[in-house]
Design a protein around this motif. Structure first.
Motif, PDB file in Angstrom:
ATOM      1  N   CYS A  64      -6.346   4.650  -8.523  1.00  0.00           N
ATOM      2  CA  CYS A  64      -6.655   5.552  -7.412  1.00  0.00           C
ATOM      3  C   CYS A  64      -5.653   5.330  -6.282  1.00  0.00           C
ATOM      4  N   VAL A 105      -4.363   4.852  -2.631  1.00  0.00           N
ATOM      5  CA  VAL A 105      -4.840   4.313  -1.359  1.00  0.00           C
ATOM      6  C   VAL A 105      -3.750   4.585  -0.339  1.00  0.00           C
ATOM      7  N   ASP A 131      -2.117   4.552   3.400  1.00  0.00           N
ATOM      8  CA  ASP A 131      -2.137   3.776   4.631  1.00  0.00           C
ATOM      9  C   ASP A 131      -2.145   4.713   5.828  1.00  0.00           C
ATOM     10  N   ILE A 136       0.837  -1.207   0.000  1.00  0.00           N
ATOM     11  CA  ILE A 136       0.000   0.000   0.000  1.00  0.00           C
ATOM     12  C   ILE A 136       0.869   1.254   0.000  1.00  0.00           C
TER      13      ILE A 136
END
Length: 317
Positions: A285, A287, A289, A8
């Motif tokens: 997109c 993302v 963390d 991520i």
């Protein structure tokens, strides 16, 4: 690259660098932002660089000031061929495929050092780069090193029954254990999931046998097959000594992993998601963390409100 959290964070960093490079006027700084280096040409490194290369190039249309000629994706490997576990033939094939997709492969070299925006390799000019993904080798858990027992390459040495050499009432399996291959003296079983799962079953049987005063069962297992995804719905595989490549190898790779998922509901959900992936383009997109610190501070606030022992404390104000 080891956990979902790492993936991520890497995804978020790639997109952040693309955003910054899209408006960067300094060519040197832009080149650093658009250069991605992966260290290690084993399974983790090859699959990472293949996925990273696909992801970055799929995201480019969303950044009008960037072009494919500005991107630089580099794989650094210390050996003469990538994916050495699969043999030279599949390793050379994988190298040819990745190079055809724009990946630069540096063989017989190692990452010497790095700074915030440069990576140094031996006997060559530094690579301007702001993203380095490290997959070059793994080490056992740091909990293993202080243990006062015999070790080999940092892993606990065990006998054929998976008993720790110095402590016969202690067993070790998986990544932390150096398990001898009784069919190939002097060699050990690789620390892979295939072997670890079967080691777990054998060690459970041997612990039960020890409690009952019965003889243990020696561990022996031959690798069934090895598979790797190399991007663009292609893969390479070696199963029962036979080599496969292309879409068939990729399909086998996904099918095997799908079969390992626990529960029918998870299998159906993942299969449906993978089917959509065949039809629609990649989702680019960002993302992000959440930091551990947020949860930590939130926990401290809860403790202050609830009291040190976890009981609710009514407000006195």
């Amino acid at each position: 690259m080891k956990s979902l959290r790492d993936a991520i964070q890497l995804r978020a960093q790639i997109l952040r660098h693309l955003e910054e490079a899209n408006f960067e006027c300094n060519s040197a700084e832009r080149q650093s932002l658009l250069t991605f280096v992966v260290a290690g040409g084993g399974f983790a490194g090859v699959e990472t660089v293949a996925a990273l290369n696909d992801f970055v190039r799929d995201a480019l249309p969303f950044y009008p000031n960037l072009g494919e000629g500005m991107l630089r994706v580099v794989l650094v490997h210390s050996g003469p061929v990538i994916l050495p576990e699969l043999g030279e033939s599949l390793g050379r094939h994988t190298q040819k495929v990745l190079e055809g997709r724009g990946v630069e492969i540096r063989l017989n070299t190692r990452v010497k050092s790095m700074t915030e925006n440069k990576i140094f390799l031996p006997y060559t000019t530094p690579i301007p780069c702001s993203t380095l993904v490290w997959t070059a080798g793994t080490v056992p858990s740091p909990l293993i090193s202080p243990l006062p027992c015999a070790k080999e390459r940092g892993r606990i040495t065990v006998n054929q029954f998976l008993q720790v050499s110095d402590w016969p009432d202690v067993w070790a399996v998986g990544d932390c254990a150096f398990v001898p291959d009784i069919k190939n003296p002097g060699k050990s079983h690789p620390p892979t999931a295939q072997h670890a799962i079967r080691e777990g079953k054998v060690v459970a049987q041997n612990i039960a046998a020890a409690l009952l005063g019965r003889p243990g069962k020696p561990f022996s297992f031959k690798t069934i097959g090895l598979l790797a995804s190399i991007g663009r719905r292609t893969g390479v595989a070696r199963i029962f000594g036979y080599n496969f490549s292309g879409f068939l190898a990729w399909w086998m790779w996904r099918t095997i992993y799908l079969s390992k998922l626990p529960g029918l509901d998870k299998k159906v959900r993942v299969a449906f998601d993978w089917t959509l992936d065949l039809i629609f383009p990649k989702d680019v997109c960002a993302v992000h963390d959440l930091s551990y610190h947020r949860d930590f501070h939130r926990l401290e606030s809860v403790k202050e409100a609830a009291g040190g022992n976890g009981d609710y404390q009514p407000s006195t104000s």
